[in-house]
Every structure is written in structure tokens, then in C-alpha cells.
Motif scaffolding. Structure first.
Motif, PDB file in Angstrom:
ATOM      1  N   ALA A 169       0.834  -1.211   0.000  1.00  0.00           N
ATOM      2  CA  ALA A 169       0.000   0.000   0.000  1.00  0.00           C
ATOM      3  C   ALA A 169       0.864   1.255   0.000  1.00  0.00           C
ATOM      4  CB  ALA A 169      -0.917  -0.003   1.224  1.00  0.00           C
ATOM      5  N   ASN A 170       0.211   2.418   0.073  1.00  0.00           N
ATOM      6  CA  ASN A 170       0.853   3.713   0.313  1.00  0.00           C
ATOM      7  C   ASN A 170       1.954   4.043  -0.696  1.00  0.00           C
ATOM      8  OD1 ASN A 170      -0.630   2.870   2.597  1.00  0.00           O
ATOM      9  ND2 ASN A 170       0.431   4.321   3.886  1.00  0.00           N
ATOM     10  N   THR A 171       1.808   3.538  -1.906  1.00  0.00           N
ATOM     11  CA  THR A 171       2.674   3.815  -3.061  1.00  0.00           C
ATOM     12  C   THR A 171       4.103   3.304  -2.912  1.00  0.00           C
ATOM     13  OG1 THR A 171       3.427   6.059  -2.441  1.00  0.00           O
ATOM     14  CG2 THR A 171       1.290   5.884  -3.568  1.00  0.00           C
ATOM     15  N   TYR A 172       4.346   2.290  -2.066  1.00  0.00           N
ATOM     16  CA  TYR A 172       5.669   1.705  -1.983  1.00  0.00           C
ATOM     17  C   TYR A 172       5.873   0.671  -3.097  1.00  0.00           C
ATOM     18  CZ  TYR A 172       5.867   4.280   2.362  1.00  0.00           C
ATOM     19  OH  TYR A 172       5.841   5.304   3.282  1.00  0.00           O
ATOM     20  N   LEU A 173       7.010  -0.027  -3.106  1.00  0.00           N
ATOM     21  CA  LEU A 173       7.447  -0.738  -4.309  1.00  0.00           C
ATOM     22  C   LEU A 173       6.463  -1.780  -4.826  1.00  0.00           C
ATOM     23  CD1 LEU A 173       9.740  -0.894  -6.376  1.00  0.00           C
ATOM     24  CD2 LEU A 173      10.705  -2.754  -5.025  1.00  0.00           C
ATOM     25  N   LEU A 174       5.856  -2.566  -3.941  1.00  0.00           N
ATOM     26  CA  LEU A 174       4.890  -3.550  -4.419  1.00  0.00           C
ATOM     27  C   LEU A 174       3.769  -2.868  -5.210  1.00  0.00           C
ATOM     28  CD1 LEU A 174       4.778  -5.893  -1.319  1.00  0.00           C
ATOM     29  CD2 LEU A 174       5.289  -6.638  -3.643  1.00  0.00           C
ATOM     30  N   GLN A 175       3.275  -1.762  -4.681  1.00  0.00           N
ATOM     31  CA  GLN A 175       2.248  -1.011  -5.395  1.00  0.00           C
ATOM     32  C   GLN A 175       2.815  -0.378  -6.666  1.00  0.00           C
ATOM     33  OE1 GLN A 175      -0.188   1.595  -2.989  1.00  0.00           O
ATOM     34  NE2 GLN A 175      -0.652   2.936  -4.710  1.00  0.00           N
ATOM     35  N   GLN A 176       4.069   0.054  -6.619  1.00  0.00           N
ATOM     36  CA  GLN A 176       4.679   0.685  -7.792  1.00  0.00           C
ATOM     37  C   GLN A 176       4.730  -0.268  -8.988  1.00  0.00           C
ATOM     38  OE1 GLN A 176       8.484   2.428  -6.518  1.00  0.00           O
ATOM     39  NE2 GLN A 176       7.423   3.193  -4.695  1.00  0.00           N
ATOM     40  N   PHE A 177       4.949  -1.542  -8.744  1.00  0.00           N
ATOM     41  CA  PHE A 177       4.950  -2.503  -9.851  1.00  0.00           C
ATOM     42  C   PHE A 177       3.552  -2.693 -10.426  1.00  0.00           C
ATOM     43  CE2 PHE A 177       9.294  -3.625  -9.080  1.00  0.00           C
ATOM     44  CZ  PHE A 177       9.719  -4.180 -10.277  1.00  0.00           C
ATOM     45  N   PHE A 178       2.530  -2.545  -9.592  1.00  0.00           N
ATOM     46  CA  PHE A 178       1.153  -2.749 -10.058  1.00  0.00           C
ATOM     47  C   PHE A 178       0.591  -1.498 -10.731  1.00  0.00           C
ATOM     48  CE2 PHE A 178      -3.508  -3.398  -9.165  1.00  0.00           C
ATOM     49  CZ  PHE A 178      -3.667  -4.501  -9.997  1.00  0.00           C
ATOM     50  N   SER A 179       1.156  -0.353 -10.442  1.00  0.00           N
ATOM     51  CA  SER A 179       0.620   0.921 -10.936  1.00  0.00           C
ATOM     52  C   SER A 179       1.102   1.235 -12.354  1.00  0.00           C
ATOM     53  CB  SER A 179       1.036   2.060 -10.010  1.00  0.00           C
ATOM     54  OG  SER A 179       0.729   3.314 -10.586  1.00  0.00           O
ATOM     55  N   PRO A 180       0.197   1.617 -13.256  1.00  0.00           N
ATOM     56  CA  PRO A 180       0.615   2.037 -14.594  1.00  0.00           C
ATOM     57  C   PRO A 180       1.342   3.373 -14.602  1.00  0.00           C
ATOM     58  CG  PRO A 180      -1.739   2.376 -14.327  1.00  0.00           C
ATOM     59  CD  PRO A 180      -1.268   1.641 -13.102  1.00  0.00           C
ATOM     60  N   HIS A 181       1.310   4.101 -13.467  1.00  0.00           N
ATOM     61  CA  HIS A 181       2.069   5.348 -13.394  1.00  0.00           C
ATOM     62  C   HIS A 181       3.538   5.064 -13.187  1.00  0.00           C
ATOM     63  CE1 HIS A 181       3.776   9.063 -11.731  1.00  0.00           C
ATOM     64  NE2 HIS A 181       2.848   9.676 -12.454  1.00  0.00           N
ATOM     65  N   SER A 182       3.866   4.207 -12.237  1.00  0.00           N
ATOM     66  CA  SER A 182       5.257   3.925 -11.893  1.00  0.00           C
ATOM     67  C   SER A 182       5.845   2.756 -12.667  1.00  0.00           C
ATOM     68  CB  SER A 182       5.386   3.675 -10.390  1.00  0.00           C
ATOM     69  OG  SER A 182       4.340   2.847  -9.920  1.00  0.00           O
ATOM     70  N   ASN A 183       5.018   1.932 -13.277  1.00  0.00           N
ATOM     71  CA  ASN A 183       5.491   0.781 -14.056  1.00  0.00           C
ATOM     72  C   ASN A 183       5.171   0.999 -15.535  1.00  0.00           C
ATOM     73  OD1 ASN A 183       6.153  -1.668 -15.203  1.00  0.00           O
ATOM     74  ND2 ASN A 183       5.154  -2.918 -13.627  1.00  0.00           N
ATOM     75  N   ARG A 184       6.191   1.411 -16.287  1.00  0.00           N
ATOM     76  CA  ARG A 184       6.046   1.612 -17.735  1.00  0.00           C
ATOM     77  C   ARG A 184       6.829   0.545 -18.502  1.00  0.00           C
ATOM     78  NH1 ARG A 184       4.440   7.222 -18.089  1.00  0.00           N
ATOM     79  NH2 ARG A 184       3.652   7.723 -16.012  1.00  0.00           N
ATOM     80  N   ARG A 185       7.143  -0.547 -17.850  1.00  0.00           N
ATOM     81  CA  ARG A 185       7.958  -1.600 -18.460  1.00  0.00           C
ATOM     82  C   ARG A 185       7.217  -2.280 -19.603  1.00  0.00           C
ATOM     83  NH1 ARG A 185      12.070  -2.977 -14.372  1.00  0.00           N
ATOM     84  NH2 ARG A 185      12.628  -4.765 -15.652  1.00  0.00           N
ATOM     85  N   GLU A 186       8.008  -2.860 -20.503  1.00  0.00           N
ATOM     86  CA  GLU A 186       7.448  -3.604 -21.626  1.00  0.00           C
ATOM     87  C   GLU A 186       8.013  -5.017 -21.685  1.00  0.00           C
ATOM     88  OE1 GLU A 186       8.131  -1.258 -25.108  1.00  0.00           O
ATOM     89  OE2 GLU A 186       6.704   0.311 -24.512  1.00  0.00           O
ATOM     90  N   ASP A 187       8.538  -5.481 -20.541  1.00  0.00           N
ATOM     91  CA  ASP A 187       9.065  -6.848 -20.481  1.00  0.00           C
ATOM     92  C   ASP A 187       8.097  -7.728 -19.698  1.00  0.00           C
ATOM     93  OD1 ASP A 187       9.411  -5.959 -17.895  1.00  0.00           O
ATOM     94  OD2 ASP A 187      11.600  -6.183 -17.864  1.00  0.00           O
ATOM     95  N   GLU A 188       8.603  -8.805 -19.117  1.00  0.00           N
ATOM     96  CA  GLU A 188       7.730  -9.741 -18.400  1.00  0.00           C
ATOM     97  C   GLU A 188       7.207  -9.174 -17.085  1.00  0.00           C
ATOM     98  OE1 GLU A 188      12.016 -11.136 -17.334  1.00  0.00           O
ATOM     99  OE2 GLU A 188      10.976  -9.961 -18.880  1.00  0.00           O
ATOM    100  N   TRP A 189       7.714  -8.004 -16.658  1.00  0.00           N
ATOM    101  CA  TRP A 189       7.320  -7.409 -15.387  1.00  0.00           C
ATOM    102  C   TRP A 189       6.400  -6.201 -15.555  1.00  0.00           C
ATOM    103  CZ3 TRP A 189       8.488 -10.571 -11.575  1.00  0.00           C
ATOM    104  CH2 TRP A 189       9.597 -11.398 -11.695  1.00  0.00           C
ATOM    105  N   GLY A 190       5.908  -5.944 -16.746  1.00  0.00           N
ATOM    106  CA  GLY A 190       5.049  -4.787 -16.932  1.00  0.00           C
ATOM    107  C   GLY A 190       4.352  -4.789 -18.276  1.00  0.00           C
ATOM    108  N   GLY A 191       3.444  -3.834 -18.443  1.00  0.00           N
ATOM    109  CA  GLY A 191       2.673  -3.730 -19.672  1.00  0.00           C
ATOM    110  C   GLY A 191       1.199  -3.946 -19.387  1.00  0.00           C
ATOM    111  N   SER A 192       0.756  -5.176 -19.475  1.00  0.00           N
ATOM    112  CA  SER A 192      -0.641  -5.505 -19.198  1.00  0.00           C
ATOM    113  C   SER A 192      -0.899  -5.536 -17.696  1.00  0.00           C
ATOM    114  CB  SER A 192      -0.995  -6.863 -19.803  1.00  0.00           C
ATOM    115  OG  SER A 192      -0.282  -7.899 -19.149  1.00  0.00           O
ATOM    116  N   LEU A 193      -2.163  -5.529 -17.318  1.00  0.00           N
ATOM    117  CA  LEU A 193      -2.544  -5.634 -15.910  1.00  0.00           C
ATOM    118  C   LEU A 193      -1.971  -6.911 -15.304  1.00  0.00           C
ATOM    119  CD1 LEU A 193      -4.320  -4.415 -13.617  1.00  0.00           C
ATOM    120  CD2 LEU A 193      -6.189  -5.834 -14.473  1.00  0.00           C
TER     121      LEU A 193
END
Length: 367
Positions: A169-193
Motif C-alpha cells: 500500500a501507500n505507493t511503496y514498491l509492491l504497489q509501484q509494480f502494479f501501478s501504470p504510473h510507476s510501471n512503464r515496463r514492456e518486459d515480463e514485469w510490466g505492460g498488461s494488468l
């Protein structure tokens, strides 16, 4: 609907003697290197004994995950002796001790990290004043970080805690990976929900496997989450219902929603008929307990939460009055402390760090 004084048993066997827990809050009481202090032990111990469980403030699972000065550390075996004293201080009269573990991600700075650049899912700064742009984690670093969450869990077991809570919660790293704001990756760790959920999924699997492989009995794993972000793009409530649905099928013992008001309604037009907590409780549908929270002051506030959750986490109420629960149960609510003076801080083991937290959260109740 459950009652405040009713027991709660989790699927891994741990039983709370009542439905009241202490919410995790920032204390800034640890030594500069993350080692537990006696002041910290006294602070938590004062609020234990009557309630079902205490969830500590966040402990970082690796050095570059430190979010602020005075934060607990759990990234090395050297922390185990101090954490064992903390767990023992909490576990009096049957109160259970839960260690919250996390990585701060981009919600820190190079000064706190002694010159090291913060890291996150992507090189995108948070939308807050003076936010530093983090470095995007490499894939191999992500895999190592997952292992460090697992190692931190093993240390919590060794220290005698009754569980860990993953701070998503509270915008820390676990949430950062789930958020489309902080996660703009296009590999296996980001992109789609689904790909943005992958890091959370693998951390949960690593932590729950650590518990199951250890053979420890009655040790639980929880997950805390924030239901919405206001950044654009950001996490929307529909995304959170997907997250909740996925987590409810994993090996967790509870979910813990992070809210400042229990009756808070989503900003999404599709989810305004009831509170976000009510929607989440409905989504879980009895698969595991939900811990509710949100400006509880007296007993009826906690009872209202128990209509849409299975337990209640108290934050500010226990800071102001460590004896909140017995006063509620004994019909002495008129004696509950509702305001706090600087002169009360020593008696209540409230440090400057906790006072600062209270100033930001409830200045109208301080004098």
C-alpha cells in the motif's frame, strides 16, 4: 457480523483473542542502521496485552529499500536479536506480533540511501515535491529482491513473530509494480494488468513458501493494499478488485485495506453505490479475512467496520489511548483520550517521529 471481542482464526491456525489490531504506522524510532531500540520496544509493548495483534511499522528487506530515517531493518541476520526482543515485548497476555515488511522503491531519496539512487519498476518520478527520478530495476535485480522478501520472512520466523504483512500500500514498491504510473515496463514485469501483477504474485508465492517450508506452526501472511491512485495513469478501483480477486486465491491469511476513512467511496463513477471497503469485502466473498480501518474513535465505529470486514485495525486511537479496548469493553468510552498534548508524549512513549506522523494526520486533535 462479528463482534469486537470475538476470536478470529486464520487458515494457518493462528487465533486472535479479539478482532482489534494495531495498524502499522511510521515511528522513526529505530537506530540509524535499522536496529530496534528500547524506546521502540516500550512503545509497542504499551499498546499490546489487550488487543488481538500488533502490526509493526515497515521493515525494509534490503538496504536500498529504506524509506526514511529511524526505520526498522530486516535485511540481515544481525537484526534478528533486536527483532526477537520486539516480538517478545508485543506478545504479552496473548497479543500476536506481526512484522510488516516492504521496499520503499521510489518513495525515498538518495540522502536517506546515503548517496544511492532510489530504484523502482521504471525510471518515473513520483508526483510529489522534490521527488527524485528512480533507476529502473534490472530483471535479475527483481529476482534477487523477491528472494530478499523470502529471506526477511525467515528472519521474522526466527525472531519469534507470529506473522508478516506485505506492505503493498501507500505507493511503496509492491504497489509501484502494479501501478501504470510507476510501471512503464514492456518486459515480463510490466505492460498488461496481468504482467504488472506478476511481481506481487511472485513475492507472495516466495513469502508463503518460506512459511510452508519452514514447518513453523500458526505463522500467518497478510497483504496490505491501497484501493486507488489519483495519478493519471494510475491504479483505478477496477484494477484493485482484480488484485483482490487474485490475492484471495493465493496462500495468504488475510487482506488489509489502507484507508483514512472507513466509508470512503471510490472516485470511479462505476463504484459509488457503497464504500470501497464494502465492494472489497463482497469481492473476497469469505475466501479469507479482510482487515478494515478508517478513523475509529469509539466502539460503534469499530462495530460499523465489522459489518463489512472481519477485524479492525486501529492507528491513531491506540496512539492517543493504549487502553482503548478495555475502556470500550467496560462501558467507559467517556474516558477514552481523544486529544493529545506534547506533555503526554513521554507517558505514552510517543517519540518525535510519531508526533510528526500525528501532526500530518490529525493536527486538530493535538494541542
Amino acid at each position: 457480523m462479528s463482534t469486537i471481542n470475538e476470536k478470529l482464526t486464520f487458515k494457518r491456525g493462528l487465533t486472535l483473542k479479539n478482532r482489534i489490531m494495531m495498524a502499522p504506522m511510521t515511528t522513526k524510532m529505530s537506530f540509524y542502521d535499522g536496529v530496534v531500540t528500547q524506546d521502540e520496544i516500550d512503545y509497542y509493548s504499551m499498546r499490546a496485552g489487550e488487543i488481538g495483534a500488533v502490526i509493526t511499522g515497515a521493515a525494509n528487506v534490503q538496504p536500498d529499500g529504506k524509506g526514511w530515517e529511524g526505520e526498522l531493518g530486516v535485511y540481515d541476520d544481525k537484526f534478528i536479536p533486536g527483532l526477537a526482543k520486539l516480538a517478545a515485548g508485543i506478545k504479552k497476555n496473548g497479543t500476536k506480533a506481526i512484522l510488516q515488511i516492504f521496499h520503499g522503491g521510489r518513495m525515498t531519496n538518495s540522502q536517506v540511501l546515503r548517496g544511492t539512487q532510489p530504484v523502482s519498476a521504471s525510471a518515473v518520478a513520483a508526483e510529489r515535491p522534490d521527488a527524485e527520478t528512480p533507476r529502473a530495476l534490472e530483471s535479475e535485480e527483481i529476482v534477487a529482491l523477491i528472494s530478499n522478501f523470502k529471506a526477511a520472512t525467515k528472519r521474522a520466523i526466527a525472531a519469534g513473530f507470529d506473522g508478516v504483512e506485505l506492505h503493498g500500500a501507500n505507493t511503496y514498491l509492491l504497489q509501484q509494480f502494479f501501478s501504470p504510473h510507476s510501471n512503464r515496463r514492456e518486459d515480463e514485469w510490466g505492460g498488461s494488468l496481468e504482467k504488472r501483477f506478476r511481481f506481487i504474485k511472485e513475492v507472495v508465492q516466495a513469502v508463503t513458501s518460506a512459511v510452508d517450508e519452514s514447518g513453523v506452526e500458526n505463522f500467518i501472511v497478510g497483504y496490505r493494499f491501497s484501493p486507488e491512485e489519483y495519478e493519471n495513469p494510475g491504479i483505478r478501483f477496477a484494477d484493485t478488485l482484480y488484485l483482490v480477486g487474485q490475492l484471495a486465491e493465493m496462500g495468504l491469511d488475510y487482506l488489509h485495506i489502507s484507508l483514512n476513512q472507513a466509508d470512503k467511496v471510490s472516485v470511479s463513477e462505476d463504484y459509488q453505490e457503497k464504500s470501497m471497503m464494502a465492494y472489497v469485502y463482497e469481492k473476497i466473498n469469505g475466501r479469507l479475512p479482510l482487515i478494515g480501518v478508517g478513523d475509529v474513535r469509539v466502539g460503534k465505529d469499530a462495530e460499523a467496520i465489522l459489518a463489512q470486514a472481519d477485524a479492525v485495525a486501529l492507528g491513531k486511537a491506540l496512539l492517543l489511548d493504549p487502553n482503548w479496548l478495555p475502556k470500550v469493553l467496560n462501558g467507559q468510552e467517556n474516558l477514552i483520550r481523544q486529544e493529545l498534548s506534547r506533555f503526554d508524549c513521554e507517558e505514552l512513549r510517543i517519540s518525535n517521529g510519531v508526533w510528526g506522523f500525528l501532526e500530518s494526520m490529525m493536527p486538530e486533535r493535538l494541542y
